[in-house]
Design a protein around this motif. Sequence first.
Motif, PDB file in Angstrom:
ATOM      1  N   LEU A   5      -2.136  -1.894   6.181  1.00 25.62           N
ATOM      2  CA  LEU A   5      -0.615  -1.642   5.672  1.00 25.62           C
ATOM      3  C   LEU A   5      -0.030  -2.712   5.061  1.00 25.62           C
ATOM      4  N   LEU A   6      -0.440  -3.816   5.538  1.00 26.90           N
ATOM      5  CA  LEU A   6       0.282  -4.931   4.727  1.00 26.90           C
ATOM      6  C   LEU A   6      -0.251  -5.493   3.605  1.00 26.90           C
ATOM      7  N   THR A   7      -1.598  -5.458   3.508  1.00 27.04           N
ATOM      8  CA  THR A   7      -2.200  -5.818   2.298  1.00 27.04           C
ATOM      9  C   THR A   7      -2.491  -4.848   0.975  1.00 27.04           C
ATOM     10  N   GLN A   8      -2.552  -3.494   1.735  1.00 26.09           N
ATOM     11  CA  GLN A   8      -2.948  -2.579   0.617  1.00 26.09           C
ATOM     12  C   GLN A   8      -1.613  -1.659   0.117  1.00 26.09           C
ATOM     13  N   LEU A   9      -0.688  -1.665   0.934  1.00 23.00           N
ATOM     14  CA  LEU A   9       0.677  -0.856   0.643  1.00 23.00           C
ATOM     15  C   LEU A   9       1.696  -1.888   0.400  1.00 23.00           C
ATOM     16  N   ARG A  10       2.089  -2.674   1.358  1.00 22.09           N
ATOM     17  CA  ARG A  10       3.588  -3.242   1.439  1.00 22.09           C
ATOM     18  C   ARG A  10       3.375  -4.552   0.364  1.00 22.09           C
TER      19      ARG A  10
END
Length: 330
Positions: free
Chosen positions: A53-58
């Motif tokens: 979630l952190l690296t690919q979205l946010r």
Amino acid sequence: MLLNDLIQRQQTRWKASFLVVSILMVATCILSLSIGEMWILPWSPDGALEQQLLTQLRMPRLIAALAIGASLAASGAVLQVLLGNPLAEPGVLGISGGASLALVILLFALPFVPTPFLTMLAAMLGALIFTLILVGLSRRRKVSTARLLLIGVALGILSGSVVTWAFYFSDDLNLRQLMYWLMGSVGGVSWQQLSVLLFVVPVLVWLCLQGKKLDLLMLGEIQAKQLGLDVAALRWRFILIVSLLVGASVALGGVIGFVGLVIPHLLRMSLGAENRYLLPLSALCGGLLLALADTLSRVILPSAELPVGVVTTTIGAPIFVWMLLRSHVD
């Protein structure tokens, strides 16, 4: 002696503003990466899901918001000097609309999904055409600044109506979903799309270093030429740069208005009109504003995500009306 003290005090205010904005930028970035349906500590994500979630979205959407906000704010600051109009801004003048129109035409014309570079190129071309129309009209004495602003608004409305008709008659679900993106959204931005920043970041840095030349341009064309400035070449260079930045911004996040209007104008009112400080500070504040607006767009409604363009418009529209009431435009 008094003049030197005044200049030094003004420089101290600029430097203090840079420091405050930088601190707010760091805090906003941490908040943007942390907040969401799942709270994540950016420096220590737990598990593979939080890491993804952190690296690919946010992280990609935060970088996109910072780049778009900085590009639009710096472009707005330059346009306000080039056109001699304190209300000039890529969205208000219809330049962003020209970029979105070119992008939609490209999507309809090609039988395949265009690459990030191709989308940026098409959006830049659309922005360039609209910018040339406005700059060409501003050079004519018959067109007042107020009329030029109205022409820009009309061009924006025209491009928006064409885009709306195109989506209405489209049977392609992806194009219909793209309407949400054209309202202004950095949700779903991928690392591949961020490859356009390889062109945008060096151009943006170059633009932020041109403040002294813009200061000379504000003195008037005759004075600037006497001081050794090639006014015609510089103006065309700025037109191309603004078109590139606006085109890349639209290709990444759709049409996001008022960032380029509100940020430079408020900075001029509160700190002064020295472009060597104003341009880089506008870029920082633009990135800060859009990152904050994107964070708010994700948390305002518990079960939905607002387009970031709606948030910036909600913030910017009242300020725009206030600026119109305060400005004396011929």
